[in-house]
Design a protein around this motif. Structure first.
Motif, mmCIF file in Angstrom:
data_model
loop_
_atom_site.group_PDB
_atom_site.id
_atom_site.type_symbol
_atom_site.label_atom_id
_atom_site.label_comp_id
_atom_site.label_asym_id
_atom_site.label_seq_id
_atom_site.Cartn_x
_atom_site.Cartn_y
_atom_site.Cartn_z
ATOM 1 N N MET A 43 0.824 -1.208 0.000
ATOM 2 C CA MET A 43 0.000 0.000 0.000
ATOM 3 C C MET A 43 0.865 1.267 0.000
ATOM 4 O O MET A 43 0.546 2.246 -0.689
ATOM 5 N N THR A 44 1.969 1.251 0.735
ATOM 6 C CA THR A 44 2.884 2.392 0.759
ATOM 7 C C THR A 44 3.488 2.626 -0.617
ATOM 8 O O THR A 44 3.548 3.766 -1.103
ATOM 9 N N LEU A 45 3.920 1.555 -1.259
ATOM 10 C CA LEU A 45 4.537 1.695 -2.581
ATOM 11 C C LEU A 45 3.510 2.006 -3.663
ATOM 12 O O LEU A 45 3.823 2.697 -4.635
ATOM 13 N N GLU A 46 2.279 1.535 -3.511
ATOM 14 C CA GLU A 46 1.231 1.940 -4.455
ATOM 15 C C GLU A 46 0.985 3.443 -4.347
ATOM 16 O O GLU A 46 0.824 4.122 -5.360
ATOM 17 N N ALA A 47 0.980 3.965 -3.128
ATOM 18 C CA ALA A 47 0.790 5.408 -2.942
ATOM 19 C C ALA A 47 1.986 6.181 -3.503
ATOM 20 O O ALA A 47 1.816 7.231 -4.146
ATOM 21 N N TYR A 48 3.185 5.670 -3.293
ATOM 22 C CA TYR A 48 4.393 6.336 -3.784
ATOM 23 C C TYR A 48 4.443 6.362 -5.310
ATOM 24 O O TYR A 48 4.775 7.377 -5.913
ATOM 25 N N THR A 49 4.125 5.229 -5.937
ATOM 26 C CA THR A 49 4.216 5.147 -7.402
ATOM 27 C C THR A 49 2.959 5.634 -8.105
ATOM 28 O O THR A 49 2.977 5.908 -9.298
ATOM 29 N N ARG A 50 1.851 5.718 -7.363
ATOM 30 C CA ARG A 50 0.533 6.036 -7.921
ATOM 31 C C ARG A 50 0.121 4.988 -8.963
ATOM 32 O O ARG A 50 -0.411 5.283 -10.022
#
Length: 191
Positions: A43-50
């Protein structure tokens, strides 16, 4: 526009077994923690990469059609990688949902961001708020292996970092090694 998750990913891009192998963990005592770290890292990396790593279903809710939508116009869905529109509903004055016929719009599969093209102006909603719902699927695919390997490696690296530094207060930034793995996939904001 208000996004709502309606179907969470069925799997994670990194399995518990893969994470335990990466962490060199043999026991089962920390399985629950490691699984929670995998979800949090995704979830953190999905938010970071969009970007969304595995297939999931979302709904966008609008009060009214954006001004760009009219006769022969398009609606942008700012989620990537876009897979498909599953339904478009417009609520009438009696609060009954009217599902638009799929033949009245076109949404190409597998694009960076979704674009829904309408053959003619879609019907106006009959209620003042939350009058339009668009359901769609996003993600690289339904298998863990569909997510790009650098993003899967970023999840493993972040899980290891968090496990090693649990309880430490400090910088909230992503570790440099994780950011470097995810950076090529990051979508920049235009606004």
């Amino acid at each position: 526009m208000r996004p709502m998750l309606i179907g969470a990913p069925a799997i994670e891009p990194v399995s518990l077994a893969d994470a335990k192998s990466w962490l060199r963990e043999d026991g089962v005592e920390e399985d629950e923690l490691i699984q929670a770290l995998i979800v949090a890292a995704r979830m953190t990396l999905e938010a970071y990469t969009r970007r969304f790593f595995v297939t999931q279903s979302w709904r966008l809710v609008f009060d009214c059609w954006p001004t760009s939508v009219g006769s022969s116009a398009t609606l942008s869905i700012p989620f990537a990688p876009f897979q498909s529109v599953t339904a478009i509903r417009v609520f009438d004055a009696t609060d009954a949902p009217q599902t638009l016929n799929a033949a009245t719009y076109r949404a190409p599969d597998s694009t960076e961001g979704g674009r829904v093209s309408f053959a003619s102006a879609p019907p106006a909603p009959g209620r003042a708020s939350d009058g339009i719902e668009i359901d769609f699927d996003v993600g690289y695919g339904s298998l863990a292996s569909d997510a790009p390997q650098p993003l899967r490696q970023a999840i493993l690296t972040l899980v290891a970092h968090w496990r090693e530094h649990r309880g430490d207060s400090g910088d909230d930034a992503l570790p440099k090694s994780v950011a470097q793995l995810a950076a090529p996939f990051r979508r920049e904001r235009l606004l």
